[in-house]
Design a protein around this motif. Structure first.
Motif, PDB file in Angstrom:
ATOM      1  N   ALA A  37      -8.367   1.253 -12.624  1.00 23.14           N
ATOM      2  CA  ALA A  37      -8.268   2.244 -11.547  1.00 23.14           C
ATOM      3  C   ALA A  37      -6.922   2.144 -10.821  1.00 23.14           C
ATOM      4  N   MET A  38      -5.913   1.672 -11.531  1.00 26.98           N
ATOM      5  CA  MET A  38      -4.558   1.525 -10.994  1.00 26.98           C
ATOM      6  C   MET A  38      -4.532   0.669  -9.729  1.00 26.98           C
ATOM      7  N   ARG A  39      -5.373  -0.380  -9.680  1.00 26.81           N
ATOM      8  CA  ARG A  39      -5.427  -1.292  -8.541  1.00 26.81           C
ATOM      9  C   ARG A  39      -4.934  -2.659  -8.986  1.00 26.81           C
ATOM     10  N   ARG A  40      -3.973  -3.188  -8.253  1.00 24.28           N
ATOM     11  CA  ARG A  40      -3.443  -4.522  -8.552  1.00 24.28           C
ATOM     12  C   ARG A  40      -3.482  -5.349  -7.273  1.00 24.28           C
ATOM     13  N   GLN A  72      -0.897  -0.378   2.723  1.00 25.53           N
ATOM     14  CA  GLN A  72      -1.566  -1.677   2.632  1.00 25.53           C
ATOM     15  C   GLN A  72      -2.899  -1.643   3.378  1.00 25.53           C
ATOM     16  N   LEU A  73      -2.927  -0.979   4.513  1.00 26.52           N
ATOM     17  CA  LEU A  73      -4.169  -0.829   5.272  1.00 26.52           C
ATOM     18  C   LEU A  73      -5.226  -0.140   4.429  1.00 26.52           C
ATOM     19  N   GLU A  74      -4.845   0.926   3.745  1.00 27.29           N
ATOM     20  CA  GLU A  74      -5.790   1.649   2.874  1.00 27.29           C
ATOM     21  C   GLU A  74      -6.304   0.762   1.754  1.00 27.29           C
ATOM     22  N   GLN A  75      -5.419  -0.025   1.148  1.00 32.54           N
ATOM     23  CA  GLN A  75      -5.831  -0.887   0.041  1.00 32.54           C
ATOM     24  C   GLN A  75      -6.838  -1.937   0.499  1.00 32.54           C
ATOM     25  N   GLU A 112     -10.148  -0.283   1.295  1.00 27.71           N
ATOM     26  CA  GLU A 112     -10.867   0.058   0.065  1.00 27.71           C
ATOM     27  C   GLU A 112     -11.600  -1.165  -0.501  1.00 27.71           C
ATOM     28  N   ILE A 113     -10.958  -2.318  -0.442  1.00 26.69           N
ATOM     29  CA  ILE A 113     -11.600  -3.543  -0.910  1.00 26.69           C
ATOM     30  C   ILE A 113     -12.853  -3.819  -0.078  1.00 26.69           C
ATOM     31  N   ASN A 145     -18.697  -3.929   0.563  1.00 25.61           N
ATOM     32  CA  ASN A 145     -19.859  -3.542   1.377  1.00 25.61           C
ATOM     33  C   ASN A 145     -20.844  -2.684   0.602  1.00 25.61           C
ATOM     34  N   LEU A 146     -20.334  -1.831  -0.262  1.00 26.62           N
ATOM     35  CA  LEU A 146     -21.201  -0.983  -1.073  1.00 26.62           C
ATOM     36  C   LEU A 146     -21.848  -1.748  -2.231  1.00 26.62           C
ATOM     37  N   GLY A 147     -21.333  -2.929  -2.536  1.00 26.42           N
ATOM     38  CA  GLY A 147     -21.847  -3.703  -3.657  1.00 26.42           C
ATOM     39  C   GLY A 147     -21.360  -3.180  -4.999  1.00 26.42           C
TER      40      GLY A 147
END
Length: 101
Positions: A44-47, A60-63, A66-67, A72-74
């Motif tokens: 998902a283009m996440r590093r 950075q705040l958004e990243q 998102e984590i 929280n959603l599991g």
């Protein structure tokens, strides 16, 4: 002990506590997330291994947010991967949330 010494000790304590907390997300991410979001693979283009341990801009705040949301959603880590304990998950969510706030 003088007042300035007490203030210095308190500030050192706060700095050490913050430094330990800053390490928690990176340790957690390395253990549970780098396999799919690290130097070898970026689903998902996440590093996450390249994330700063402090938040310096909106991206950075958004990243980090998102984590937190995925934890929280599991949704992450996925069911077929190594899972953190509930205590680990809650601790890292709390630490990141404090960094975002």
């Amino acid at each position: 002990m003088s007042r300035s010494h007490l203030i210095a000790i308190a500030l050192i304590g706060l700095f050490c506590a913050s430094a330990m907390q800053a390490d928690l997300p990176k340790t957690f991410l390395k253990q549970y997330c780098y396999k799919c979001h690290g130097p070898e693979k970026q689903k998902a283009m996440r590093r996450f291994d390249a994330l700063s341990s402090s938040i310096r801009d909106f991206q950075q705040l958004e990243q980090w947010q998102e984590i937190v949301d995925q934890l929280n959603l599991g949704e992450m880590p996925p069911d077929d991967e190594k899972q953190p304990t509930e205590a680990e998950r809650l601790a890292v969510v709390e630490t990141i949330t404090r960094g975002i706030a």
